[in-house]
Design an enzyme around this catalytic site. Structure first.
Site, short mmCIF file in Angstrom:
data_model
loop_
_atom_site.label_atom_id
_atom_site.label_comp_id
_atom_site.label_asym_id
_atom_site.label_seq_id
_atom_site.Cartn_x
_atom_site.Cartn_y
_atom_site.Cartn_z
N LYS A 200 0.81 -1.19 0.00
CA LYS A 200 0.00 0.00 0.00
C LYS A 200 0.86 1.26 0.00
O LYS A 200 0.39 2.35 -0.32
CB LYS A 200 -0.86 0.02 1.28
N GLY A 201 2.11 1.12 0.41
CA GLY A 201 2.93 2.30 0.71
C GLY A 201 3.09 3.28 -0.44
O GLY A 201 3.12 4.49 -0.24
N GLU B 117 7.74 2.89 -6.76
CA GLU B 117 7.97 2.41 -5.39
C GLU B 117 8.04 3.56 -4.40
O GLU B 117 8.39 4.68 -4.77
CB GLU B 117 9.30 1.63 -5.34
N ASP B 118 7.70 3.28 -3.15
CA ASP B 118 7.85 4.29 -2.11
C ASP B 118 9.31 4.40 -1.67
O ASP B 118 9.87 5.49 -1.61
CB ASP B 118 6.93 3.98 -0.90
N ASP C 215 15.21 -0.19 -0.40
CA ASP C 215 16.15 -0.33 0.71
C ASP C 215 17.18 -1.40 0.31
O ASP C 215 18.16 -1.08 -0.36
CB ASP C 215 15.32 -0.72 1.95
N PHE D 126 14.49 4.78 10.55
CA PHE D 126 13.17 4.27 10.18
C PHE D 126 12.22 5.43 9.92
O PHE D 126 11.95 6.25 10.79
CB PHE D 126 12.60 3.33 11.24
N ASP E 136 4.72 3.20 6.54
CA ASP E 136 4.06 2.86 7.80
C ASP E 136 5.01 2.22 8.79
O ASP E 136 6.08 1.71 8.43
CB ASP E 136 2.91 1.87 7.53
N ARG F 85 0.77 6.25 7.87
CA ARG F 85 0.80 6.41 6.41
C ARG F 85 0.25 7.76 5.98
O ARG F 85 0.67 8.34 5.00
CB ARG F 85 -0.05 5.32 5.73
P1 IMP Z 1 13.54 -3.67 0.28
O1 IMP Z 1 13.05 -4.94 -0.32
O2 IMP Z 1 14.54 -3.89 1.39
O3 IMP Z 1 14.08 -2.69 -0.73
O4 IMP Z 1 12.33 -3.04 1.05
C1 IMP Z 1 11.44 -2.13 0.58
C2 IMP Z 1 10.23 -2.11 1.49
O5 IMP Z 1 10.59 -2.12 2.88
C3 IMP Z 1 9.47 -0.84 1.28
O6 IMP Z 1 8.50 -0.94 0.25
C4 IMP Z 1 8.83 -0.62 2.64
O7 IMP Z 1 7.60 -1.33 2.73
C5 IMP Z 1 9.80 -1.22 3.61
N1 IMP Z 1 10.68 -0.19 4.23
C6 IMP Z 1 12.01 -0.02 4.05
N2 IMP Z 1 12.48 1.01 4.77
C7 IMP Z 1 11.41 1.53 5.44
C8 IMP Z 1 11.27 2.65 6.35
O8 IMP Z 1 12.20 3.39 6.71
N3 IMP Z 1 10.00 2.86 6.82
C9 IMP Z 1 8.92 2.08 6.46
N4 IMP Z 1 9.03 1.05 5.60
C10 IMP Z 1 10.26 0.77 5.09
MG MG Z 2 6.30 -0.88 0.31
#
Ligand code: IMP
Ligand code: MG
Length: 200
Positions: A56-57, A112-113, A116, A166, A173, A179
């Site tokens: 949803k982000g 994407e939001d 990471d 974070f 969220d 959110r």
């Molecule tokens: P990745 O697969 O590690 O790139 O993770 C991406 C997902 O992790 C994002 O779509 C978010 O849902 C979650 N995420 C990563 N960092 C944060 C943060 O600082 N706050 C909230 N959600 C996060």
């Molecule tokens: Mg996400």
């Protein structure tokens, strides 16, 4: 004349005690989203892209982005679950809602939001690429490049590089909360600690 705070301000006020610091105020997000939209509008003139987003982000970012575009656009959504917490990802992703439309031969932008480790985006890219789109690019509002595990990820449109803290708000969220904040802020450590599962 005084105005009473609207519902969004109300949400921001209620959450203020949990926020350490505002990293990106609403006006800065709006300005950057406008710049990303201008770049996408330039690149996709004459070939309307399909913007694909993950619930949803990224929904908050996607809807603002589309309203700032000057080219026609279609949107579609996927939903996934990742195993493990947001910050301790296993890289195992399961799709729980697929796209409604075929993407074969389409110009697709994955919106994407935050990226990471890149594991989620990597999974989604492989899945979308297997359906033979004409082109496939990534647009992410936030990026933490130094946390990357999947190092081959090519990001065409990036809003802001963010620190290893974070973040919540503007779609991000913590346990489904925050959110709706109009800004992106750092969640206080004590809020994270209070919500952490008990150790072994
Ligand atoms: P990745 O697969 O590690 O790139 O993770 C991406 C997902 O992790 C994002 O779509 C978010 O849902 C979650 N995420 C990563 N960092 C944060 C943060 O600082 N706050 C909230 N959600 C996060
Ligand atoms: Mg996400």
């Amino acid at each position: 004349m005084t105005c009473s705070p609207g519902p969004i301000r109300g949400a921001a006020d209620a959450a203020a005690a949990d926020i350490q610091e505002i990293l990106f105020p609403e006006a800065q997000i709006t300005a950057r989203v406008g710049e990303l939209a201008a770049a996408i509008s330039r690149d996709y003139a004459g070939r309307p892209p399909l913007l694909v987003s993950v619930l949803k982000g990224a929904v908050y970012f996607l809807t603002d982005l589309t309203r700032a575009l000057t080219v026609p656009v279609e949107i579609d959504f996927m939903a996934i679950t990742t195993y493990g917490s947001a910050r301790a990802q296993s890289g195992v992703v399961r799709m729980i809602k697929d796209l409604d439309v075929e993407i074969t031969g389409r110009d697709v932008v994955l919106v994407e939001d935050i990226i990471d480790t890149g594991l989620t985006a990597g999974y989604l890219l492989r899945l979308l690429q297997a359906r033979s789109p004409a082109s496939l690019r990534i647009c992410t509002l936030l990026d933490r490049p130094y946390r990357r595990i999947l190092e081959t990820l090519d990001i065409a449109y990036r809003g802001f590089e963010v620190p290893d803290r974070f973040l919540v708000g503007y779609g991000l969220d913590y346990r489904e909360r925050y959110r709706q904040l109009p800004y992106i802020g750092v969640l206080k450590n004590e809020v994270l600690a209070a919500g952490a599962p008990a150790g072994p």
